[in-house]
Design a protein around this motif. Structure first.
Motif, short mmCIF file in Angstrom:
data_model
loop_
_atom_site.label_atom_id
_atom_site.label_comp_id
_atom_site.label_asym_id
_atom_site.label_seq_id
_atom_site.Cartn_x
_atom_site.Cartn_y
_atom_site.Cartn_z
N SER A 161 56.72 50.39 22.27
CA SER A 161 56.82 51.35 21.16
C SER A 161 55.53 52.14 21.00
CB SER A 161 57.16 50.62 19.86
OG SER A 161 56.12 49.75 19.47
N LYS A 162 54.41 51.57 21.41
CA LYS A 162 53.13 52.26 21.35
C LYS A 162 52.97 53.25 22.52
CE LYS A 162 50.66 48.46 19.05
NZ LYS A 162 49.58 47.44 19.21
N GLN A 163 53.61 52.93 23.62
CA GLN A 163 53.43 53.71 24.84
C GLN A 163 54.48 54.80 25.01
OE1 GLN A 163 52.85 51.22 28.28
NE2 GLN A 163 53.70 52.76 29.66
N GLY A 164 55.69 54.55 24.49
CA GLY A 164 56.77 55.50 24.68
C GLY A 164 57.67 55.58 23.47
N TYR A 165 58.85 56.16 23.68
CA TYR A 165 59.81 56.36 22.61
C TYR A 165 61.19 55.96 23.10
CZ TYR A 165 62.02 58.68 18.60
OH TYR A 165 62.74 58.95 17.46
N VAL A 166 61.86 55.08 22.35
CA VAL A 166 63.17 54.56 22.74
C VAL A 166 64.24 55.12 21.82
CG1 VAL A 166 64.57 52.49 23.08
CG2 VAL A 166 62.13 52.44 23.65
N VAL A 167 65.31 55.66 22.41
CA VAL A 167 66.44 56.19 21.63
C VAL A 167 67.72 55.62 22.22
CG1 VAL A 167 65.25 58.32 21.02
CG2 VAL A 167 66.63 58.24 23.10
N LYS A 168 68.82 55.79 21.50
CA LYS A 168 70.11 55.33 22.01
C LYS A 168 70.74 56.35 22.96
CE LYS A 168 71.18 52.21 18.17
NZ LYS A 168 72.13 51.86 17.10
#
Length: 294
Positions: A161-168
């Motif tokens: 979560s600190k390094q990237g962005y997660v979405v559905k």
């Protein structure tokens, strides 16, 4: 499995599409019947452009001697947003707007592919260990027996979560055309492969089934615009592939080659281009066919 198929270079044994069901023989019979019925067609329409698949299209014509029309890429004629299977998270674009040019790896394995929880963790660890920013679309149902990403350890979730962005789900065409995207880790479905070529984004390929193995082999070995993960989903190979694509000179060379293909697409869709002309010929063919049966 790594042995070449002499009749179909550059394919290897492991690139042959697998059918693993309790009634595999029946499935093969259905596919065989589909091919035979296709040979009885009046014409064939392909979602591709001729410059991409020469000299394979003439070889195909030996088996299917009817008129063929290469009028792709289809998605360049309309927006995919109206056909999306899932709700697109537009916060993906807001995240990308804050990143440096060509710095983000976009990760999406399509709308059908699936994996177990261990493989998901290998993907997450490979991304984390690469130290590269990423946008990761994890479709609900991607992981067997899981609603979403609850199988990932909390410590690993905090790291990514600190390094990237997660979405559905992400608006893929808008993402691939964004200035911040430097690479696309894909399942190598044909639509995704074409979309990546259209935007000049080199790929990391993780094929799951069907035509994906063949597509990924062409991406890596023929067009040389991506890296195929030969071992599947293993954290060390993932980390190495991401660095090769996003950091090293090898990735820049792939980017140059795929930009040349992007330019060819732009030409083929314009008046006088190969896909433009093929579409005109298709219209003439349908018109003449209808006239002959009227």
């Amino acid at each position: 499995m790594d042995a070449p198929i002499e009749e179909f270079p550059p394919l290897k044994i492991k690139d042959i599409p697998q059918i693993e069901t309790s009634n595999s023989e029946d499935v093969f019979q259905v596919i065989g019947a589909m091919v035979e019925q296709t040979k009885k067609s009046s014409a064939l329409i392909f979602n591709t452009f001729s410059e991409l698949e020469e000299p394979d299209l003439p070889k195909l014509h030996n088996q299917f001697p009817m008129p063929t029309f290469t009028i792709g890429p289809f998605h360049k004629f309309f927006s995919a947003s109206t056909t999306s299977l899932l709700t697109q998270d537009m916060n993906s674009i807001s995240f990308l707007d804050k990143q440096k040019p060509k710095s983000v790896l976009y990760v999406s394995f399509g709308s059908v592919a699936s994996m177990d929880a261990q493989k998901l963790q290998e993907v997450a660890l490979g991304l984390a260990n690469s130290k590269q920013p990423f946008l990761w679309a994890i479709r609900p149902g991607l992981v067997h027996g899981s609603e979403w990403i609850e199988t990932l350890p909390n410590e690993l979730l905090e790291t990514i979560s600190k390094q990237g962005y997660v979405v559905k789900w992400a608006p893929q065409q808008e993402v691939l055309s964004h200035f911040a995207i430097g690479g696309f880790w894909t399942h190598s479905g044909w639509n995704s492969t074409l979309e990546s070529i259209c935007e000049g984004v080199p790929m990391i390929c993780s094929s799951f089934f069907g035509d994906q193995m063949v597509n990924s082999r062409y991406v890596s070995d023929v067009w040389k615009i991506g890296i195929k993960l030969e071992k599947g989903l293993e954290r060390d190979e993932i980390e190495n592939a991401i660095r090769r694509l996003m950091v090293e000179r090898e990735g820049d060379e792939m980017r140059e080659r795929i930009m040349c293909l992007k330019e060819k697409i732009d030409v083929c869709l314009n008046p006088g281009g190969s896909s433009y002309q093929s579409l005109e010929k298709l219209v003439d063919f349908i018109t003449s066919f209808r006239s002959s049966i009227a």
